[in-house]
Design a protein around this motif. Structure first.
Motif, PDB file in Angstrom:
ATOM      1  N   SER A   1       0.679  -1.234  -0.225  1.00  0.00           N
ATOM      2  CA  SER A   1       0.026   0.264   0.004  1.00  0.00           C
ATOM      3  C   SER A   1       0.881   1.206   0.023  1.00  0.00           C
ATOM      4  O   SER A   1       1.894   1.340   0.892  1.00  0.00           O
ATOM      5  CB  SER A   1      -0.966  -0.100   1.197  1.00  0.00           C
ATOM      6  OG  SER A   1      -1.229   1.127   1.638  1.00  0.00           O
TER       7      SER A   1
ATOM      8  N   ILE B   1      -6.496  -3.048  -8.640  1.00  0.00           N
ATOM      9  CA  ILE B   1      -6.153  -2.310  -7.260  1.00  0.00           C
ATOM     10  C   ILE B   1      -7.355  -1.782  -6.587  1.00  0.00           C
ATOM     11  O   ILE B   1      -7.437  -2.171  -5.309  1.00  0.00           O
ATOM     12  CB  ILE B   1      -5.057  -1.083  -7.674  1.00  0.00           C
ATOM     13  CG1 ILE B   1      -4.069  -1.391  -8.462  1.00  0.00           C
ATOM     14  CG2 ILE B   1      -4.838  -0.356  -6.303  1.00  0.00           C
ATOM     15  CD1 ILE B   1      -3.007  -2.169  -7.711  1.00  0.00           C
TER      16      ILE B   1
ATOM     17  N   ASP C   1      -4.371   4.569 -11.752  1.00  0.00           N
ATOM     18  CA  ASP C   1      -4.928   5.992 -11.994  1.00  0.00           C
ATOM     19  C   ASP C   1      -4.830   6.337 -13.603  1.00  0.00           C
ATOM     20  O   ASP C   1      -5.189   7.515 -13.844  1.00  0.00           O
ATOM     21  CB  ASP C   1      -3.814   7.042 -11.309  1.00  0.00           C
ATOM     22  CG  ASP C   1      -4.104   7.200  -9.651  1.00  0.00           C
ATOM     23  OD1 ASP C   1      -5.188   6.358  -9.289  1.00  0.00           O
ATOM     24  OD2 ASP C   1      -3.492   7.561  -8.813  1.00  0.00           O
TER      25      ASP C   1
HETATM   26  C1  UD1 Z   1      -2.359   6.281  -3.640  1.00  0.00           C
HETATM   27  C2  UD1 Z   1      -2.613   7.411  -4.635  1.00  0.00           C
HETATM   28  C3  UD1 Z   1      -3.835   6.946  -5.434  1.00  0.00           C
HETATM   29  C4  UD1 Z   1      -3.525   5.591  -6.160  1.00  0.00           C
HETATM   30  C5  UD1 Z   1      -2.938   4.572  -5.292  1.00  0.00           C
HETATM   31  C6  UD1 Z   1      -2.376   3.204  -6.061  1.00  0.00           C
HETATM   32  C7  UD1 Z   1      -2.043   9.441  -3.052  1.00  0.00           C
HETATM   33  C8  UD1 Z   1      -2.656  10.580  -2.464  1.00  0.00           C
HETATM   34  N1  UD1 Z   1      -3.193   8.469  -3.651  1.00  0.00           N
HETATM   35  O1  UD1 Z   1      -3.787   5.910  -2.640  1.00  0.00           O
HETATM   36  O2  UD1 Z   1      -4.023   7.992  -6.402  1.00  0.00           O
HETATM   37  O3  UD1 Z   1      -4.486   5.202  -6.940  1.00  0.00           O
HETATM   38  O4  UD1 Z   1      -2.220   4.998  -4.455  1.00  0.00           O
HETATM   39  O5  UD1 Z   1      -1.346   3.628  -6.769  1.00  0.00           O
HETATM   40  O6  UD1 Z   1      -0.875   9.106  -3.232  1.00  0.00           O
HETATM   41  N2  UD1 Z   1      -5.706  -1.256   1.043  1.00  0.00           N
HETATM   42  C9  UD1 Z   1      -5.986  -1.992   1.790  1.00  0.00           C
HETATM   43  N3  UD1 Z   1      -5.738  -1.889   3.242  1.00  0.00           N
HETATM   44  C10 UD1 Z   1      -4.971  -0.563   3.622  1.00  0.00           C
HETATM   45  C11 UD1 Z   1      -4.337   0.238   2.526  1.00  0.00           C
HETATM   46  C12 UD1 Z   1      -4.821   0.094   1.356  1.00  0.00           C
HETATM   47  O7  UD1 Z   1      -6.629  -3.162   1.628  1.00  0.00           O
HETATM   48  O8  UD1 Z   1      -4.581  -0.748   4.862  1.00  0.00           O
HETATM   49  C13 UD1 Z   1      -6.024  -1.457  -0.413  1.00  0.00           C
HETATM   50  C14 UD1 Z   1      -6.894  -0.205  -0.755  1.00  0.00           C
HETATM   51  O9  UD1 Z   1      -8.413  -0.478  -0.603  1.00  0.00           O
HETATM   52  C15 UD1 Z   1      -6.820  -0.493  -2.356  1.00  0.00           C
HETATM   53  C16 UD1 Z   1      -5.162  -0.789  -2.537  1.00  0.00           C
HETATM   54  O10 UD1 Z   1      -4.889  -1.185  -1.292  1.00  0.00           O
HETATM   55  O11 UD1 Z   1      -7.725  -1.196  -2.897  1.00  0.00           O
HETATM   56  C17 UD1 Z   1      -4.407   0.359  -2.969  1.00  0.00           C
HETATM   57  O12 UD1 Z   1      -4.235   1.300  -1.855  1.00  0.00           O
HETATM   58  P1  UD1 Z   1      -2.996   2.222  -1.597  1.00  0.00           P
HETATM   59  O13 UD1 Z   1      -1.952   1.565  -2.272  1.00  0.00           O
HETATM   60  O14 UD1 Z   1      -3.001   2.589  -0.034  1.00  0.00           O
HETATM   61  O15 UD1 Z   1      -3.427   3.420  -2.338  1.00  0.00           O
HETATM   62  P2  UD1 Z   1      -3.667   5.103  -1.531  1.00  0.00           P
HETATM   63  O16 UD1 Z   1      -2.398   5.294  -0.750  1.00  0.00           O
HETATM   64  O17 UD1 Z   1      -4.942   5.130  -0.964  1.00  0.00           O
END
Ligand code: UD1
Length: 423
Positions: free
Chosen positions: A165, A331, A309
């Protein structure tokens, strides 16, 4: 909020300079909480998400001067809670919690609330905080991180993420910069925006290695030892990709200046597969899409996979490909709000597996109509489709687009588009 009115059919041709990346600027602004002295951050996009970030920093007690693309921050934070009104406005407000924990050793934030991309859990952020020694308490609306260590000190830890993440990787880095000993994140996210945040922290005196790989090592430095500096945010690879798609859908040609071409490689590869000529120079990318667009299969993935994105914008482009293309969204669970709007414009898209797999049959005759942007990149995909549509498209919900694009109307009009903003 007004609408964009786009008259389709014009060829995109010319040169655009790409500004700073939202997804790097936001965590860099959060990181400023950790650092004493004045920090001057340049090339910050002047978009609504950045204005929310500035409000958060001011609300926490920092002095912030925001002039166009430069943010200058000084002072110290005087409270440890991110107010509800800001947490609700921007999902990535949770990244500010990691910085508060890193600086003060305790902190709270409200849950970011619903999201048009589907359920967005934060268990990996919580796992990181827990393993750094925080007591993590979840209330109905709030996440509270307490600290029972002497002087609220943070202790380094080995943290394994079962999914890389982006936000959790950033939060763990921010929370552990002043930890005692080393913190190792295994299966860390590798996105270039994480590297940019780490470059900024290291320029201020942090000791972080491995950013951009799946193992990031944070060697804790003495408490409050980071000192401010001047930093230039990296270019936005997603805006670059969006404008590449805009040019390609009109069979146009475009030079993008001020980009890091290496970061755009995953997008570039698919564009080449579509038959689009892409030339890479040191700080620029040139594309020429005179030939018919070819069908492709795309699977979104974590970096260096194809960026989620860019999924929606590429889908708009593939409506104009010869033959049947496929996109697999790996994702986010519900990144499909743009699909029904593209269909309204005449696209032939079938959505399967609850909006995780899309079949796009080309080449569709797109026609201008009234459509609604419901999220940032989905909104950008409607702008792209409208450029190739017959007649006039009205896009409502443009506040979503303005969360991430500083000047999409001015940029595209400069290279031949016909877009009007009407309030
Ligand atoms: C960041 C970006 C966003 C981009 C994404 C993936 C920023 C401000 N935003 O979002 O534009 O689309 O990366 O490249 O930088 N997840 C979990 N548990 C968690 C955290 C995440 O299941 O604790 C899942 C999310 O629901 C999602 C996936 O992992 O399905 C990706 O999330 P993450 O990589 O955390 O993205 P963001 O940091 O929210």
């Amino acid at each position: 909020m007004g609408s964009f009115f786009i008259l389709g059919g014009n060829k995109i041709n010319g040169e655009i300079s790409i500004g700073g990346a939202k997804n790097a600027a936001l965590p860099i602004l959060a990181a400023c909480i950790l650092i004493d002295g004045e920090k001057t951050i340049k090339n910050v996009p002047n978009i609504s998400d950045v204005r929310v970030a500035v409000d958060i920093l001011r609300d926490l007690g920092l002095k912030v001067l925001h002039e166009k693309n430069t943010v200058t921050i000084s002072g110290k934070i005087s409270k440890n809670t991110i107010s509800k009104k800001y947490s609700e406005k921007m999902r990535s407000s949770i990244t500010f919690l990691g910085a508060i924990l890193g600086k003060l050793g305790e902190g709270e934030c409200y849950f970011p609330g619903g999201c048009p991309l589907g359920e967005r859990p934060i268990e990996l952020h919580k796992k990181g905080f827990l393993e750094l020694g925080f007591e993590v308490i979840e209330e109905t609306e709030k996440l509270i991180c307490k600290n029972k260590n002497d002087n609220k000190s943070r202790i380094g830890a080995n943290i394994f993420l079962d999914f890389p993440s982006v936000g959790a990787t950033q939060n763990i880095i921010l929370a552990s910069v002043y930890a005692k000993g080393s913190t190792i994140i295994t299966n860390a996210a590798k996105e270039p925006e994480i590297v940019d945040m780490v470059n900024f922290l290291n320029a201020c005196g942090a000791r972080i290695k491995g950013a951009g790989t799946d193992e990031v090592i944070i060697e804790g430095v003495a408490e409050n030892s980071l000192k401010g500096c001047e930093y230039i945010v990296m270019p936005d690879r997603i805006i670059a990709g969006t404008y590449m798609a805009a040019a390609a859908i009109t069979n146009g040609s475009l030079i993008l200046k001020d980009v890091y071409p290496y970061d755009v490689y995953p997008i570039k590869e698919k564009f080449i597969n579509m038959g689009i000529a892409v030339t890479i120079n040191k700080n620029s990318i040139a594309i020429n899409a005179e030939k018919p667009i070819r069908k492709v299969k795309i699977r979104t993935g974590t970096h260096p996979g194809f960026p989620t994105d860019m999924q929606a914008q590429t889908m708009a482009l593939l409506t104009q490909a010869e033959g049947t293309s496929e996109i697999e969204e790996n994702i986010f669970e519900a990144r499909d709000k743009h699909v029904k709007e593209l269909i309204k414009m005449g696209a032939n898209i079938t959505s399967m597996l609850n909006g995780r797999h899309f079949i796009i049959k080309g080449k569709a005759n797109l026609k201008g109509t009234k459509v609604l942007a419901e999220d940032l990149r989905g909104g950008a995909s409607l702008v792209i489709a409208a450029l190739a549509a017959e007649g006039k498209t009205e896009i409502k919900g443009i506040e979503h687009i303005e969360r991430g694009y500083e000047n999409i109307v001015g940029d595209l009009n400069k290279v031949g588009a016909n877009i009007r903003f009407i309030n």
